[in-house]
Design a protein around this motif. Structure first.
Motif, PDB file in Angstrom:
ATOM      1  N   LEU A   4      41.036 -24.575  29.973  1.00  0.00           N
ATOM      2  CA  LEU A   4      41.940 -23.434  30.069  1.00  0.00           C
ATOM      3  C   LEU A   4      41.474 -22.319  29.145  1.00  0.00           C
ATOM      4  O   LEU A   4      41.389 -21.161  29.540  1.00  0.00           O
ATOM      5  N   VAL A   5      41.145 -22.667  27.902  1.00  0.00           N
ATOM      6  CA  VAL A   5      40.686 -21.649  26.950  1.00  0.00           C
ATOM      7  C   VAL A   5      39.399 -20.997  27.433  1.00  0.00           C
ATOM      8  O   VAL A   5      39.227 -19.783  27.388  1.00  0.00           O
ATOM      9  N   ARG A   6      38.494 -21.827  27.944  1.00  0.00           N
ATOM     10  CA  ARG A   6      37.209 -21.287  28.393  1.00  0.00           C
ATOM     11  C   ARG A   6      37.382 -20.326  29.554  1.00  0.00           C
ATOM     12  O   ARG A   6      36.770 -19.264  29.603  1.00  0.00           O
ATOM     13  N   TYR A   7      38.244 -20.649  30.513  1.00  0.00           N
ATOM     14  CA  TYR A   7      38.372 -19.814  31.695  1.00  0.00           C
ATOM     15  C   TYR A   7      39.256 -18.608  31.470  1.00  0.00           C
ATOM     16  O   TYR A   7      39.180 -17.649  32.217  1.00  0.00           O
ATOM     17  N   SER A  73      43.207 -15.845  33.835  1.00  0.00           N
ATOM     18  CA  SER A  73      42.570 -17.141  34.012  1.00  0.00           C
ATOM     19  C   SER A  73      42.148 -17.326  35.453  1.00  0.00           C
ATOM     20  O   SER A  73      42.876 -16.950  36.373  1.00  0.00           O
ATOM     21  N   LEU A  74      40.975 -17.903  35.635  1.00  0.00           N
ATOM     22  CA  LEU A  74      40.617 -18.432  36.945  1.00  0.00           C
ATOM     23  C   LEU A  74      41.439 -19.696  37.167  1.00  0.00           C
ATOM     24  O   LEU A  74      41.811 -20.394  36.214  1.00  0.00           O
ATOM     25  N   ILE A  75      41.721 -20.000  38.397  1.00  0.00           N
ATOM     26  CA  ILE A  75      42.532 -21.168  38.748  1.00  0.00           C
ATOM     27  C   ILE A  75      41.790 -21.978  39.807  1.00  0.00           C
ATOM     28  O   ILE A  75      41.270 -21.413  40.770  1.00  0.00           O
ATOM     29  N   ASN A  76      41.746 -23.283  39.638  1.00  0.00           N
ATOM     30  CA  ASN A  76      41.196 -24.146  40.686  1.00  0.00           C
ATOM     31  C   ASN A  76      42.307 -24.396  41.700  1.00  0.00           C
ATOM     32  O   ASN A  76      43.272 -25.104  41.404  1.00  0.00           O
ATOM     33  N   PRO A  77      42.210 -23.817  42.899  1.00  0.00           N
ATOM     34  CA  PRO A  77      43.295 -23.960  43.879  1.00  0.00           C
ATOM     35  C   PRO A  77      43.352 -25.328  44.529  1.00  0.00           C
ATOM     36  O   PRO A  77      44.291 -25.616  45.271  1.00  0.00           O
ATOM     37  N   GLU A  78      42.335 -26.158  44.262  1.00  0.00           N
ATOM     38  CA  GLU A  78      42.233 -27.471  44.915  1.00  0.00           C
ATOM     39  C   GLU A  78      42.348 -27.294  46.428  1.00  0.00           C
ATOM     40  O   GLU A  78      43.044 -28.038  47.117  1.00  0.00           O
ATOM     41  N   VAL A  96      35.261 -21.664  40.093  1.00  0.00           N
ATOM     42  CA  VAL A  96      36.450 -22.365  39.600  1.00  0.00           C
ATOM     43  C   VAL A  96      36.184 -23.838  39.304  1.00  0.00           C
ATOM     44  O   VAL A  96      37.116 -24.597  39.023  1.00  0.00           O
ATOM     45  N   GLN A  97      34.937 -24.243  39.349  1.00  0.00           N
ATOM     46  CA  GLN A  97      34.610 -25.616  39.004  1.00  0.00           C
ATOM     47  C   GLN A  97      34.987 -25.871  37.545  1.00  0.00           C
ATOM     48  O   GLN A  97      34.498 -25.200  36.648  1.00  0.00           O
ATOM     49  N   GLY A  98      35.857 -26.819  37.324  1.00  0.00           N
ATOM     50  CA  GLY A  98      36.305 -27.121  35.969  1.00  0.00           C
ATOM     51  C   GLY A  98      37.430 -26.238  35.473  1.00  0.00           C
ATOM     52  O   GLY A  98      37.944 -26.443  34.370  1.00  0.00           O
ATOM     53  N   ALA A  99      37.818 -25.239  36.265  1.00  0.00           N
ATOM     54  CA  ALA A  99      38.926 -24.367  35.867  1.00  0.00           C
ATOM     55  C   ALA A  99      40.243 -25.125  35.973  1.00  0.00           C
ATOM     56  O   ALA A  99      40.359 -26.095  36.724  1.00  0.00           O
ATOM     57  N   PRO A 100      41.261 -24.711  35.232  1.00  0.00           N
ATOM     58  CA  PRO A 100      42.558 -25.397  35.304  1.00  0.00           C
ATOM     59  C   PRO A 100      43.221 -25.180  36.656  1.00  0.00           C
ATOM     60  O   PRO A 100      42.991 -24.177  37.329  1.00  0.00           O
ATOM     61  N   THR A 101      44.046 -26.092  37.068  1.00  0.00           N
ATOM     62  CA  THR A 101      44.855 -25.936  38.271  1.00  0.00           C
ATOM     63  C   THR A 101      46.082 -25.096  37.926  1.00  0.00           C
ATOM     64  O   THR A 101      46.372 -24.843  36.749  1.00  0.00           O
ATOM     65  N   PHE A 102      46.815 -24.689  38.956  1.00  0.00           N
ATOM     66  CA  PHE A 102      48.048 -23.934  38.706  1.00  0.00           C
ATOM     67  C   PHE A 102      49.014 -24.768  37.867  1.00  0.00           C
ATOM     68  O   PHE A 102      49.682 -24.243  36.973  1.00  0.00           O
ATOM     69  N   GLU A 103      49.063 -26.053  38.136  1.00  0.00           N
ATOM     70  CA  GLU A 103      49.948 -26.930  37.366  1.00  0.00           C
ATOM     71  C   GLU A 103      49.580 -26.897  35.885  1.00  0.00           C
ATOM     72  O   GLU A 103      50.455 -26.892  35.015  1.00  0.00           O
ATOM     73  N   GLU A 104      48.281 -26.838  35.596  1.00  0.00           N
ATOM     74  CA  GLU A 104      47.831 -26.884  34.209  1.00  0.00           C
ATOM     75  C   GLU A 104      48.050 -25.569  33.461  1.00  0.00           C
ATOM     76  O   GLU A 104      48.066 -25.560  32.228  1.00  0.00           O
ATOM     77  N   VAL A 105      48.216 -24.465  34.173  1.00  0.00           N
ATOM     78  CA  VAL A 105      48.467 -23.194  33.484  1.00  0.00           C
ATOM     79  C   VAL A 105      49.943 -22.801  33.533  1.00  0.00           C
ATOM     80  O   VAL A 105      50.317 -21.748  33.016  1.00  0.00           O
TER      81      VAL A 105
END
Length: 320
Positions: A4-7, A73-78, A96-105
């Motif tokens: 999350l911090v990285r993205y 933040s970029l988000i991994n939409p899965e 978005v590889q490795g980016a947090p999901t919406f749930e995680e942000v």
């Protein structure tokens, strides 16, 4: 949460890629006379036509007419990325590889917006947030939503019916930005709202009230519609009450398109009452509108009236 911090820190790289395409960027503040106000402007981009497929999110906090903080933040939409969406915002699977999901942000998102006034340009972003929350069985934000395009349409007569897109309005007010980056669009949305409120002589509370009323106040009379006889809900007599998230006329058009007759008041012929978000303080001390209370009285007397929320009404329209 290291991802999350990285993205959250990759905005400048993304902006650079957009700026290589020749899109200008300008952070000039807009002078609105220093009126005391605070709101959060929000924007999202999606991976495909599903509004829940959020792949980036930007939030910009404005206070007293100035941008005071921002989050991206970029988000991994899965989910899959449609080439059309990629062509618009430039985000693809590898980004978005490795980016947090919406749930995680979600916790971070709620920390930024809380129960404040949250501004989006058109209702797309608001619906996307709700749809993404629903996908992960998460609570939706409890903020108050305000559509900057609706404020603009009621402020500048020449864009009441067309020309109220974010890019055109930013050209109007002299604000340049890198379009289709979520944070850039969020900040642009905030500046459009500030300009519209300044030119319309509005503060935030009056803007919230103004968007509930017709664009042309000379046509502020009762709204009725005849239903489409071939619609799936033909025969239903529908009444709206409370403040809706979309303009009342648009809601009436939607209802009529699927067959509902739209009436002004609750009677024994009413079959559906759609209840919007209401300001309790403006209902003479009652927690329910007079229409709502009348419908309940009629139900108690044996009249078949179904009371539903605006969100359920929208689902009915989609299914109809």
């Amino acid at each position: 949460m290291t991802d999350l911090v990285r993205y959250q820190g990759n905005l400048r790289q993304f902006q650079a890629r957009r700026l290589l395409k020749g899109e200008p960027h300008d952070y000039r503040p807009l002078d609105v006379g220093g009126a005391p106000m605070r709101f959060v402007a929000l924007d999202v981009e999606t991976a495909n036509a599903d509004m829940a497929s959020i792949c980036s999110l930007g939030a910009a906090v404005f206070e007293n007419g100035q941008l005071v903080s921002e989050w991206y933040s970029l988000i991994n939409p899965e989910d899959y990325f449609d080439p059309l969406n990629i062509s618009i915002h430039g985000i693809c699977e590898k980004d978005v590889q490795g980016a947090p999901t919406f749930e995680e942000v979600t916790d971070e998102l709620h920390r930024h917006i809380g129960e404040q006034i949250v501004v989006t340009h058109t209702h797309f972003d608001r619906v996307a947030i709700h749809q993404a929350a629903s996908r992960y069985a998460l609570p939706s934000p409890t903020c108050r939503w305000l559509d900057s395009s609706q404020v603009a349409r009621r402020t500048w007569a020449d864009c009441a019916r067309s020309g109220y897109g974010l890019s055109k309005l930013c050209s109007r007010i002299g604000y340049t930005f890198a379009h289709h980056n979520a944070l850039e669009d969020a900040k642009a949305c905030g500046h459009v709202l500030l300009a519209a409120m300044r030119d319309g002589g509005l503060d935030l509370e009056s803007a919230l009230l103004r968007v509930r009323r017709p664009i042309d106040l000379s046509f502020a009379g009762p709204i009725t519609r005849e239903g489409n006889p071939d619609g799936a809900l033909a025969g239903e007599v529908l009444v709206f009450t409370g403040a809706l998230a979309i303009p009342r006329r648009e809601a009436a058009d939607l209802a009529a398109s699927v067959g509902c007759e739209v009436a002004v008041g609750v009677t024994r012929q009413t079959t559906v009452l759609v209840v919007g978000d209401m300001d309790v303080q403006k209902l003479a001390g009652h927690q329910k509108s007079s229409k709502h209370r009348k419908a309940e009285d009629l139900i108690a007397a044996g009249v078949a009236i179904r009371i539903i929320r605006e969100t359920d009404f929208r689902e009915l329209v989609m299914q109809g």
